[in-house]
Design a protein around this motif. Structure first.
Motif, mmCIF file in Angstrom:
data_model
loop_
_atom_site.group_PDB
_atom_site.id
_atom_site.type_symbol
_atom_site.label_atom_id
_atom_site.label_comp_id
_atom_site.label_asym_id
_atom_site.label_seq_id
_atom_site.Cartn_x
_atom_site.Cartn_y
_atom_site.Cartn_z
ATOM 1 N N ILE A 242 -4.591 34.143 34.952
ATOM 2 C CA ILE A 242 -5.166 33.802 33.704
ATOM 3 C C ILE A 242 -3.983 34.665 32.545
ATOM 4 C CG2 ILE A 242 -6.775 34.634 31.989
ATOM 5 C CD1 ILE A 242 -8.723 34.450 34.693
ATOM 6 N N PHE A 243 -3.454 35.804 32.973
ATOM 7 C CA PHE A 243 -2.279 36.198 31.953
ATOM 8 C C PHE A 243 -1.186 35.230 32.040
ATOM 9 C CE2 PHE A 243 1.992 38.599 31.635
ATOM 10 C CZ PHE A 243 1.425 39.224 30.311
ATOM 11 N N PHE A 244 -0.552 34.696 32.954
ATOM 12 C CA PHE A 244 0.405 33.656 32.698
ATOM 13 C C PHE A 244 -0.130 32.499 32.120
ATOM 14 C CE2 PHE A 244 2.441 36.179 36.180
ATOM 15 C CZ PHE A 244 3.659 36.436 35.453
ATOM 16 N N SER A 245 -1.366 32.022 32.082
ATOM 17 C CA SER A 245 -1.797 31.042 31.468
ATOM 18 C C SER A 245 -1.874 31.347 29.795
ATOM 19 C CB SER A 245 -3.171 30.483 31.824
ATOM 20 O OG SER A 245 -4.016 29.716 31.028
ATOM 21 N N LEU A 246 -2.140 32.345 29.588
ATOM 22 C CA LEU A 246 -2.235 32.774 28.312
ATOM 23 C C LEU A 246 -0.920 32.690 27.332
ATOM 24 C CD1 LEU A 246 -3.604 33.883 25.769
ATOM 25 C CD2 LEU A 246 -3.260 36.407 26.502
ATOM 26 N N LEU A 247 0.331 33.129 28.487
ATOM 27 C CA LEU A 247 1.326 33.090 27.758
ATOM 28 C C LEU A 247 1.974 31.608 27.760
ATOM 29 C CD1 LEU A 247 3.543 35.763 30.127
ATOM 30 C CD2 LEU A 247 2.672 36.028 27.819
ATOM 31 N N LEU A 248 1.648 30.749 28.501
ATOM 32 C CA LEU A 248 1.906 29.352 28.418
ATOM 33 C C LEU A 248 1.237 28.656 27.085
ATOM 34 C CD1 LEU A 248 3.068 26.693 29.628
ATOM 35 C CD2 LEU A 248 0.968 26.446 30.690
ATOM 36 N N PHE A 249 -0.315 29.123 26.944
ATOM 37 C CA PHE A 249 -0.880 28.796 25.657
ATOM 38 C C PHE A 249 -0.641 29.495 24.276
ATOM 39 C CE2 PHE A 249 -3.339 26.760 28.869
ATOM 40 C CZ PHE A 249 -3.984 25.270 28.229
ATOM 41 N N TYR A 250 -0.021 30.610 24.606
ATOM 42 C CA TYR A 250 0.298 31.380 23.327
ATOM 43 C C TYR A 250 0.888 30.725 22.178
ATOM 44 C CZ TYR A 250 1.089 34.902 19.797
ATOM 45 O OH TYR A 250 1.269 35.633 18.575
ATOM 46 N N PRO A 251 2.023 29.859 22.362
ATOM 47 C CA PRO A 251 2.635 29.152 21.208
ATOM 48 C C PRO A 251 1.587 28.401 20.608
ATOM 49 C CG PRO A 251 4.026 29.226 23.269
ATOM 50 C CD PRO A 251 2.613 29.696 23.550
ATOM 51 N N LEU A 252 0.852 27.593 21.265
ATOM 52 C CA LEU A 252 -0.166 26.709 20.440
ATOM 53 C C LEU A 252 -1.214 27.524 19.858
ATOM 54 C CD1 LEU A 252 -1.545 24.069 20.239
ATOM 55 C CD2 LEU A 252 -2.651 24.216 22.423
ATOM 56 N N ILE A 253 -1.418 28.667 20.334
ATOM 57 C CA ILE A 253 -2.688 29.544 19.826
ATOM 58 C C ILE A 253 -1.869 30.067 18.322
ATOM 59 C CG2 ILE A 253 -3.636 31.690 19.726
ATOM 60 C CD1 ILE A 253 -3.937 31.249 22.845
ATOM 61 N N LEU A 254 -0.725 30.418 18.502
ATOM 62 C CA LEU A 254 0.108 31.037 17.204
ATOM 63 C C LEU A 254 0.443 29.853 16.250
ATOM 64 C CD1 LEU A 254 1.429 33.364 15.940
ATOM 65 C CD2 LEU A 254 3.582 32.669 17.044
ATOM 66 N N LEU A 255 0.448 28.714 16.599
ATOM 67 C CA LEU A 255 0.563 27.612 15.814
ATOM 68 C C LEU A 255 -0.461 27.406 14.994
ATOM 69 C CD1 LEU A 255 2.417 25.264 14.501
ATOM 70 C CD2 LEU A 255 1.627 23.896 16.350
ATOM 71 N N CYS A 256 -1.857 27.414 15.950
ATOM 72 C CA CYS A 256 -2.725 26.945 15.085
ATOM 73 C C CYS A 256 -3.398 28.224 14.085
ATOM 74 C CB CYS A 256 -3.836 27.112 16.261
ATOM 75 S SG CYS A 256 -3.930 25.424 17.123
ATOM 76 N N MET A 257 -2.933 29.396 14.560
ATOM 77 C CA MET A 257 -3.156 30.501 13.601
ATOM 78 C C MET A 257 -2.608 30.191 12.041
ATOM 79 S SD MET A 257 -3.281 33.734 16.296
ATOM 80 C CE MET A 257 -3.221 35.118 15.187
ATOM 81 N N LEU A 258 -0.894 29.960 12.411
ATOM 82 C CA LEU A 258 -0.220 29.849 11.073
ATOM 83 C C LEU A 258 -0.897 28.731 10.146
ATOM 84 C CD1 LEU A 258 3.295 30.314 12.779
ATOM 85 C CD2 LEU A 258 2.215 31.492 10.978
ATOM 86 N N LEU A 259 -1.193 27.614 10.892
ATOM 87 C CA LEU A 259 -1.974 26.428 10.207
ATOM 88 C C LEU A 259 -3.174 26.732 9.542
ATOM 89 C CD1 LEU A 259 -1.306 23.497 12.722
ATOM 90 C CD2 LEU A 259 -0.072 23.741 10.605
ATOM 91 N N ASP A 260 -3.856 27.385 10.035
ATOM 92 C CA ASP A 260 -5.254 27.993 9.486
ATOM 93 C C ASP A 260 -4.650 28.922 8.288
ATOM 94 O OD1 ASP A 260 -8.435 28.011 10.102
ATOM 95 O OD2 ASP A 260 -7.663 29.985 9.077
ATOM 96 N N TYR A 261 -3.839 29.657 8.475
ATOM 97 C CA TYR A 261 -3.543 30.842 7.489
ATOM 98 C C TYR A 261 -2.599 29.913 6.190
ATOM 99 C CZ TYR A 261 -1.614 35.047 5.589
ATOM 100 O OH TYR A 261 -1.415 36.283 4.666
ATOM 101 N N THR A 262 -1.992 29.163 6.377
ATOM 102 C CA THR A 262 -1.257 28.553 5.411
ATOM 103 C C THR A 262 -1.989 27.159 4.569
ATOM 104 O OG1 THR A 262 -0.041 26.891 7.044
ATOM 105 C CG2 THR A 262 1.108 29.104 6.395
#
Length: 277
Positions: A242-262
């Motif tokens: 699960i930890f490595f899965s989170l590392l894999l998904f994190y760029p998408l999570i971060l991108l979605c955060m940035l889109l919501d913020y902007t």
């Protein structure tokens, strides 16, 4: 598989060794900043609010937790007075140890339910982040904050609202596994109109509303929480996966955060309010 796990994972209770090494809490602060979209909104708005006040002002953090919204600002504003209250003894013990370690004599902490707060007209700013839904009596809670504020003081309030979900899989694991909402008490689901009326009934004047966690924010939050919930639920071997899965998904999570913020959020699962006495 044993689905019953200690609840400290979802109750903001940090490892006991932090009492002896409080400086390491900054790792948790950084961790939260890169994973909690709400922290971006709150940090920016709180900074602006503090800059609008003339020192020496007084700030109360109602439900301060481990001080992630209090200490970073207090460290650079030595002429102001800061107070944190929380009902968890472990949080207050940690915050006192942190303040002592860094010699922050302009900060005070008290273990108390907000509904028991008796202070009158002391604070220029009150901060209350994601605490109101878990209060025993939200009207008494807000009335105590109102009474503690100076006339003309500002309340910066952040409340999860609506509780809409996007991913069907997220709904399933929320129902099946222990998660933050399932271990908290007195959890309420607010909607904007009802929350505004509640504030008005407690004599607050709402001066600003910011909607957060729109589509992209909800998606980032659900992807993150899926990993955290499963990480808590499974054994060591699966935790690694699960930890490595989170590392894999994190760029998408971060991108979605940035889109919501902007991007403009017309309807979302979070509401940040500034209300004046």
């Amino acid at each position: 598989m044993n689905n019953k796990k200690p609840q400290h994972f979802f109750t903001h209770q940090y490892p006991s060794w932090l009492l002896n090494h409080p400086q390491w809490i900054h790792l948790f602060y950084a961790f939260n900043y890169f994973l909690q979209l709400r922290k971006w909104y709150i940090t920016k708005r709180l900074s602006k609010l503090l800059n609008s006040k003339t020192t020496p002002y007084r700030l109360l953090d109602a439900g301060c937790g481990e001080g992630q919204f209090l200490f970073p600002f207090a460290a650079s504003r030595k002429t102001a007075f800061f107070k944190g209250i929380d009902r968890e003894r472990s949080n207050i013990s940690f915050c006192n140890r942190y303040a002592q370690h860094y010699g922050l004599t302009h900060i005070l902490f008290e273990e108390i339910e907000t509904e028991q707060l008796k202070e009158k007209e002391l604070y220029d700013i009150i901060l209350c982040i994601s605490v109101l839904p878990y209060s025993k009596n939200d009207e008494v809670f807000l009335s105590c904050l109102y009474n503690a504020m100076k006339p003309g003081g500002d309340l910066l309030l952040y409340v999860p609202v609506n509780n809409h979900t996007i991913l069907p899989f997220y709904k399933k694991i929320m129902q099946r596994y222990e998660n933050y909402e399932s271990v908290q008490q007195n959890q309420r689901i607010y909607h904007e109109a009802g929350l505004i009326k509640l504030l008005q009934d407690c004599n607050f004047l709402v001066t600003e509303k910011t909607k957060t966690y729109g589509f992209f924010g909800k998606l980032s939050n659900e992807l993150l929480n899926i990993h955290l919930i499963l990480f808590n639920a499974y054994s060591f071997l699966f935790k690694i996966i699960i930890f490595f899965s989170l590392l894999l998904f994190y760029p998408l999570i971060l991108l979605c955060m940035l889109l919501d913020y902007t991007l403009p959020v017309r309807s979302g699962n979070g509401l940040m309010i500034v209300a004046r006495k």
